[in-house]
Design an enzyme around this catalytic site. Structure first.
Site, short mmCIF file in Angstrom:
data_model
loop_
_atom_site.label_atom_id
_atom_site.label_comp_id
_atom_site.label_asym_id
_atom_site.label_seq_id
_atom_site.Cartn_x
_atom_site.Cartn_y
_atom_site.Cartn_z
N GLY A 221 0.83 -1.21 0.00
CA GLY A 221 0.00 0.00 0.00
C GLY A 221 0.86 1.25 0.00
N GLY A 224 4.78 1.46 -0.20
CA GLY A 224 5.54 1.09 -1.39
C GLY A 224 5.65 -0.41 -1.55
N GLY A 250 -2.42 -1.94 -7.37
CA GLY A 250 -1.64 -3.17 -7.54
C GLY A 250 -1.57 -3.58 -9.01
N ASP A 251 -2.67 -3.35 -9.73
CA ASP A 251 -2.68 -3.71 -11.16
C ASP A 251 -1.73 -2.80 -11.94
OD1 ASP A 251 -4.64 -5.47 -10.35
OD2 ASP A 251 -6.28 -4.13 -10.89
#
Ligand code: ATP
Ligand code: MG
Length: 307
Positions: A221, A224, A250-251
């Site tokens: 998150g 990093g 995340g994608d």
């Protein structure tokens, strides 16, 4: 060319409301509709950076037509396998403060439809250097689906990035993808180690890499990411977390990893790109979208440290 696989895509619908009150009727202020599912999100981010990308998976019903039309507005090459059941929708109701999600169940995929996908998959690997296998598996697709798709991609000479959770992640890792991208919760679940701090996350990532031989890039998150690879271990982060909506960040990170493998970038550069692209996604007005200009502006602030 990068191939993204989304076996359980979705039409992502976002409703903006003044306030969400259970038990009452809401007038929707604005409606957002996007093609979704993790691999599709990755493909859209890559297309935004003008990278060549092909997207595959399953699509069915009227939702299929909407997703195909939406992807048709991008440069993503669309190669989905049709199924009889209806592709799911996800609905997010946002009142500007909090977002409440409603996830329809994924459509059932028949044994014949899964066989058709497996039969057509080698043809989709033509000219492909990197394969992204991302997201959940719909009902009817076996837990070891990603393992088989990894093995086929590797024998075709492609490099594989895996981003999934639970049994699909565990089974997929056995086929030796090159990179796996868990978030903190997925890393904790697959290793059985608590990882509340970046240092503990690195410990868990090292354990997973030693067990599997797969490079582990774990996103944390606003903290990093940390990475444990055959060439060394790193932490990469911005000096401070930014305000925003981390859904789909995340994608964007996976998209940067795929771009980095495609261009054979060294790990330290690739991980800095991954933090910049994903932070750009987290701060974007529409969740999960990446403005390349924003990623470019954030990039010099990313601190990468070898550990
Ligand atoms: N608040 C934030 N500020 C800056 N960067 C962020 C923030 N939130 C997330 N990021 C960036 O996004 C990356 C991925 O975030 P996260 O760990 O939440 O991924 P995820 O849970 O896999 O997300 P999803 O699966 O919803 O796409 C982080 O490694 C970080 O670089
Ligand atoms: Mg994720």
């Amino acid at each position: 060319m990068i191939l993204t696989v989304t076996l359980n895509p979705a039409l992502d619908v976002t409703y903006g409301v003044g306030a969400l009150i259970p038990g009452s009727t809401h007038r929707i202020r604005d409606v957002g509709v996007r093609a979704g599912g993790k691999g599709i999100n990755v493909a859209r981010v890559l297309a935004g950076f003008a990278l060549p990308v092909r997207a595959t998976g399953f699509l069915g019903g009227v939702t299929s037509d909407q997703i195909t039309a939406l992807l048709g507005q991008s440069t993503v090459e669309v190669c989905f396998v049709p199924i009889a059941a209806e592709t799911r929708r996800t609905v997010v109701v946002s009142d500007g403060v909090a977002a409440t999600g409603f996830w329809e169940p994924g459509p059932a995929v028949s044994a014949g439809e899964w066989r058709a996908f497996v039969a057509g998959y080698p043809g989709l690997l033509d000219g492909v250097e990197v394969v992204v296998l991302a997201g959940s598996l719909p009902p009817g697709v076996p837990d070891d689906a990603y393992a088989g798709l990894t093995t086929t991609a590797r024998s075709a000479g492609a490099r594989v990035i895996l981003d999934t959770a639970g049994p699909a992640l565990r089974a997929g890792l056995r086929a030796g993808p090159e990179v796996v991208k868990p978030n903190r919760g997925e890393l904790e679940e697959v290793t059985g180690q608590a990882a509340p701090t970046p240092r503990q996350a690195l410990g868990a990532a090292r354990l997973l890499r030693n067990d599997t031989g797969t490079a582990v890039v774990a996103t944390l998150g606003g903290d990093g990411l940390i990475a444990s690879t055959m060439d060394g271990d790193w932490r990469a982060a911005l000096p401070a977390a930014l305000p925003g909506n981390p859904t789909g960040a995340g994608d964007a990170c996976v998209a940067a990893l795929a771009a980095g493998l495609l261009r054979a970038r060294p790990w330290s550069e690739l991980l800095a790109d991954a933090v910049a692209w994903s932070a750009a996604a987290a701060t974007a007005p529409t969740a999960g979208t990446v403005d390349p200009g924003c990623a470019h502006r954030l990039r010099p602030s990313v601190v990468v440290a070898a550990i």
